[in-house]
Structure formats: structure tokens, C-alpha cells
Design a protein around this motif. Structure first.
Motif, PDB file in Angstrom:
ATOM      1  N   ALA A 189       0.838  -1.205   0.000  1.00 21.34           N
ATOM      2  CA  ALA A 189       0.000   0.000   0.000  1.00 21.34           C
ATOM      3  C   ALA A 189       0.872   1.253   0.000  1.00 21.34           C
ATOM      4  CB  ALA A 189      -0.926  -0.011   1.208  1.00 21.34           C
ATOM      5  N   HIS A 190       1.940   1.243   0.801  1.00 25.00           N
ATOM      6  CA  HIS A 190       2.834   2.401   0.890  1.00 25.00           C
ATOM      7  C   HIS A 190       3.460   2.724  -0.465  1.00 25.00           C
ATOM      8  CE1 HIS A 190       5.909   5.136   2.366  1.00 25.00           C
ATOM      9  NE2 HIS A 190       6.826   4.378   1.789  1.00 25.00           N
ATOM     10  N   GLN A 191       3.935   1.681  -1.155  1.00 23.80           N
ATOM     11  CA  GLN A 191       4.564   1.914  -2.458  1.00 23.80           C
ATOM     12  C   GLN A 191       3.542   2.311  -3.525  1.00 23.80           C
ATOM     13  OE1 GLN A 191       7.705  -0.665  -3.857  1.00 23.80           O
ATOM     14  NE2 GLN A 191       8.169  -1.386  -1.788  1.00 23.80           N
ATOM     15  N   LEU A 192       2.264   2.100  -3.225  1.00 24.64           N
ATOM     16  CA  LEU A 192       1.202   2.547  -4.132  1.00 24.64           C
ATOM     17  C   LEU A 192       0.683   3.928  -3.744  1.00 24.64           C
ATOM     18  CD1 LEU A 192      -0.833  -0.764  -4.653  1.00 24.64           C
ATOM     19  CD2 LEU A 192       0.713   0.357  -6.273  1.00 24.64           C
ATOM     20  N   GLY A 193       1.359   4.556  -2.773  1.00 21.33           N
ATOM     21  CA  GLY A 193       1.020   5.931  -2.411  1.00 21.33           C
ATOM     22  C   GLY A 193      -0.007   6.079  -1.329  1.00 21.33           C
ATOM     23  N   SER A 194      -0.257   5.003  -0.570  1.00 23.13           N
ATOM     24  CA  SER A 194      -1.236   5.066   0.517  1.00 23.13           C
ATOM     25  C   SER A 194      -0.616   4.508   1.793  1.00 23.13           C
ATOM     26  CB  SER A 194      -2.486   4.249   0.165  1.00 23.13           C
ATOM     27  OG  SER A 194      -3.087   4.734  -1.008  1.00 23.13           O
ATOM     28  N   GLU A 195      -1.271   4.800   2.902  1.00 23.43           N
ATOM     29  CA  GLU A 195      -0.809   4.281   4.187  1.00 23.43           C
ATOM     30  C   GLU A 195      -1.957   3.554   4.874  1.00 23.43           C
ATOM     31  OE1 GLU A 195       2.302   4.388   5.112  1.00 23.43           O
ATOM     32  OE2 GLU A 195       2.930   5.678   3.450  1.00 23.43           O
ATOM     33  N   LEU A 196      -1.616   2.397   5.472  1.00 24.51           N
ATOM     34  CA  LEU A 196      -2.625   1.668   6.234  1.00 24.51           C
ATOM     35  C   LEU A 196      -2.826   2.331   7.584  1.00 24.51           C
ATOM     36  CD1 LEU A 196      -1.830  -2.139   5.790  1.00 24.51           C
ATOM     37  CD2 LEU A 196      -3.583  -0.781   4.637  1.00 24.51           C
ATOM     38  N   HIS A 197      -4.064   2.356   8.027  1.00 25.57           N
ATOM     39  CA  HIS A 197      -4.355   2.883   9.364  1.00 25.57           C
ATOM     40  C   HIS A 197      -5.120   1.838  10.155  1.00 25.57           C
ATOM     41  CE1 HIS A 197      -2.859   6.797   8.173  1.00 25.57           C
ATOM     42  NE2 HIS A 197      -3.636   6.751   7.105  1.00 25.57           N
ATOM     43  N   THR A 198      -4.696   0.598   9.989  1.00 27.26           N
ATOM     44  CA  THR A 198      -5.321  -0.500  10.710  1.00 27.26           C
ATOM     45  C   THR A 198      -4.315  -1.621  10.889  1.00 27.26           C
ATOM     46  OG1 THR A 198      -7.127  -2.126  10.686  1.00 27.26           O
ATOM     47  CG2 THR A 198      -6.173  -1.533   8.560  1.00 27.26           C
ATOM     48  N   THR A 199      -4.505  -2.402  11.928  1.00 23.43           N
ATOM     49  CA  THR A 199      -3.672  -3.594  12.137  1.00 23.43           C
ATOM     50  C   THR A 199      -4.499  -4.866  11.952  1.00 23.43           C
ATOM     51  OG1 THR A 199      -4.099  -3.481  14.520  1.00 23.43           O
ATOM     52  CG2 THR A 199      -2.079  -2.429  13.707  1.00 23.43           C
ATOM     53  N   GLU A 200      -5.750  -4.688  11.518  1.00 20.14           N
ATOM     54  CA  GLU A 200      -6.612  -5.848  11.257  1.00 20.14           C
ATOM     55  C   GLU A 200      -6.398  -6.297   9.814  1.00 20.14           C
ATOM     56  OE1 GLU A 200     -10.719  -5.376  12.382  1.00 20.14           O
ATOM     57  OE2 GLU A 200     -10.167  -3.875  13.878  1.00 20.14           O
ATOM     58  N   LYS A 201      -6.060  -7.571   9.655  1.00 18.22           N
ATOM     59  CA  LYS A 201      -5.674  -8.066   8.338  1.00 18.22           C
ATOM     60  C   LYS A 201      -6.793  -7.946   7.313  1.00 18.22           C
ATOM     61  CE  LYS A 201      -4.951 -12.446   7.702  1.00 18.22           C
ATOM     62  NZ  LYS A 201      -4.361 -13.796   7.793  1.00 18.22           N
ATOM     63  N   ILE A 202      -8.017  -8.277   7.696  1.00 11.50           N
ATOM     64  CA  ILE A 202      -9.117  -8.249   6.723  1.00 11.50           C
ATOM     65  C   ILE A 202      -9.406  -6.824   6.281  1.00 11.50           C
ATOM     66  CG2 ILE A 202     -10.939  -8.185   8.491  1.00 11.50           C
ATOM     67  CD1 ILE A 202     -11.032 -10.027   5.081  1.00 11.50           C
ATOM     68  N   ARG A 203      -9.335  -5.868   7.204  1.00 11.19           N
ATOM     69  CA  ARG A 203      -9.540  -4.466   6.834  1.00 11.19           C
ATOM     70  C   ARG A 203      -8.411  -3.968   5.950  1.00 11.19           C
ATOM     71  NH1 ARG A 203     -10.701  -0.636  11.756  1.00 11.19           N
ATOM     72  NH2 ARG A 203     -10.977   0.792  10.012  1.00 11.19           N
ATOM     73  N   ALA A 204      -7.184  -4.419   6.255  1.00  7.99           N
ATOM     74  CA  ALA A 204      -6.031  -4.029   5.443  1.00  7.99           C
ATOM     75  C   ALA A 204      -6.162  -4.570   4.017  1.00  7.99           C
ATOM     76  CB  ALA A 204      -4.745  -4.539   6.092  1.00  7.99           C
ATOM     77  N   LEU A 205      -6.576  -5.830   3.876  1.00 14.44           N
ATOM     78  CA  LEU A 205      -6.755  -6.417   2.550  1.00 14.44           C
ATOM     79  C   LEU A 205      -7.849  -5.703   1.773  1.00 14.44           C
ATOM     80  CD1 LEU A 205      -6.407 -10.229   3.341  1.00 14.44           C
ATOM     81  CD2 LEU A 205      -4.942  -8.899   1.802  1.00 14.44           C
ATOM     82  N   ASN A 206      -8.945  -5.372   2.452  1.00 13.44           N
ATOM     83  CA  ASN A 206     -10.034  -4.647   1.796  1.00 13.44           C
ATOM     84  C   ASN A 206      -9.579  -3.261   1.357  1.00 13.44           C
ATOM     85  OD1 ASN A 206     -11.917  -6.705   1.987  1.00 13.44           O
ATOM     86  ND2 ASN A 206     -12.669  -6.023   3.988  1.00 13.44           N
ATOM     87  N   TYR A 207      -8.782  -2.622   2.188  1.00 18.52           N
ATOM     88  CA  TYR A 207      -8.255  -1.299   1.846  1.00 18.52           C
ATOM     89  C   TYR A 207      -7.360  -1.396   0.618  1.00 18.52           C
ATOM     90  CZ  TYR A 207      -5.693   3.095   2.215  1.00 18.52           C
ATOM     91  OH  TYR A 207      -5.133   4.311   1.945  1.00 18.52           O
ATOM     92  N   LEU A 208      -6.490  -2.407   0.599  1.00 16.48           N
ATOM     93  CA  LEU A 208      -5.582  -2.583  -0.530  1.00 16.48           C
ATOM     94  C   LEU A 208      -6.357  -2.885  -1.807  1.00 16.48           C
ATOM     95  CD1 LEU A 208      -2.741  -2.762  -1.686  1.00 16.48           C
ATOM     96  CD2 LEU A 208      -2.638  -5.147  -0.908  1.00 16.48           C
TER      97      LEU A 208
END
Length: 200
Positions: free
Chosen positions: A74-93
Motif C-alpha cells: 500500500a505504501h509503495q502505491l502511495g497510501s498508508e494503512l491505518h489498521t492492524t486488522e488483516k481483513i480491513r487491510a486487505l479490503n483497503y488494498l
């Protein structure tokens, strides 16, 4: 120096991306066969071809935790994660990839040194999930998995992953002719005569 096999390797990786095959595997017999150099050349060629409308994620330290891996992509795609929950992170990505897809921006994720994941099936499973990110008629990204020879055996034991990498290339040691041409190429680059070595 692009030997015959390096040229073919580059062509196959581009084919995987241009034809949206979803995934590609690049395995080298030994360290120093030119695997990482080919990937660097691929990155430059893609930037030239797509005129900047491409995002290439390059991960050469794959022994991250699953959430760190998702966050780094996500970082290399220009975004930052604001969660440590894997399912939310995958959905965000997935949402981020979908946005880039709708903007007609090609996304390529390259994971190098994949043989380091021999003892990390959890990471391999997370990477496999990336290959499920698609819309009706196309993948949201092209995934290129690269590593040394042990990676081949690891993935063959995971048929659900192996089958998702339909484009494959195995880099071998340079043969006699390519070794000779490599030396001549390097000599010419520094302005030396290619005739300083005899055939023997």
C-alpha cells in the motif's frame, strides 16, 4: 548485457503484464544469474512503455509479517494503512487497486528473494490472496514472484499458488557464447578492445 535467455525472460515477463495473465514466476539456478538485473530492466521498460501510468511495487525483503507486507505494498502505491486488522487491510488494498484500475494505471507487484519464504507459509498464503484481486474481466495487478532455485520446489508443493503463476521462466548459468559476449560487452562499455583475450 542482455543474453539470449535474458531477452526471452524479459519478453515473457512483459507478456504476463501486457496480456494480464495475473502472475509470473522467475527462478534462477544460482545467485548472480541476472534475475534482479532483469527485474530492474523490466521496471524501467514499463515506465517508458506506459508513460508513467504504471506503479511498480518492488519488495526484496519478503520475510515481513502479513500485515507488514500488505502495508508495504500500500505504501509503495502511495497510501498508508491505518489498521492492524488483516481483513480491513486487505479490503483497503483491494479498494486502492480498484481505484488505480479505474484510472487506467497498471500495477505490478514484484516480490524478489522468494526462496527466503521457505519457512513462512503464512506469508505465501497472503501473497496468493493478491492473485485473487480481480474484476470481471481482468486482474487488478500482475504479480511477479522471483527467487533462487529452492523457490521452485516450495511452490510446486502449493499447487493452488503454482497454478496462479502461468508464465514461468528459469534462468540458467551463462553458456560459453553468452559468457564471451558478456565480456566483450563490458570491455566495449569501458572503451577497451574486445581482442585483449584470445579465444582460449
Amino acid at each position: 548485457y542482455l543474453s539470449t535467455q535474458h531477452s526471452e525472460c524479459l519478453m515473457r515477463l512483459k507478456y504476463a503484464i501486457f496480456s494480464q495473465k495475473g502472475g509470473a514466476l522467475l527462478v534462477s539456478d544460482n545467485a548472480g544469474n541476472g534475475k534482479t538485473s532483469v527485474l530492474g530492466r523490466l521496471k524501467n521498460d514499463l515506465n517508458d512503455y506506459y508513460g508513467g501510468r504504471v506503479r511498480v511495487v518492488f519488495i526484496d525483503h519478503p520475510t515481513l509479517t502479513p500485515i507488514e507486507m500488505i502495508g508495504e505494498i500500500a505504501h509503495q502505491l502511495g497510501s498508508e494503512l491505518h489498521t492492524t486488522e488483516k481483513i480491513r487491510a486487505l479490503n483497503y488494498l483491494r479498494d486502492r487497486l480498484f481505484t488505480l484500475y479505474n484510472e487506467n494505471i497498471k500495477v505490478v507487484v514484484i516480490v524478489d528473494e522468494g526462496q527466503m519464504l521457505k519457512e513462512r507459509p503464512d506469508i505465501l498464503q497472503e501473497l496468493r490472496i493478491l492473485l485473487n484481486f480481480c474484476v470481471t474481466d481482468a486482474f487488478l495487478l500482475t504479480f511477479i514472484f522471483s527467487g533462487q532455485k529452492p523457490l521452485d520446489a516450495i511452490l510446486r508443493e502449493m499447487p493452488e499458488f503454482w497454478q496462479r503463476l502461468p508464465v514461468r521462466f528459469f534462468l540458467k548459468n551463462l553458456d560459453y557464447n553468452d559468457t564471451k559476449e558478456l565480456i566483450k560487452y563490458r570491455l566495449s562499455r569501458v572503451g577497451a578492445s574486445p581482442d585483449i583475450f584470445t579465444e582460449d
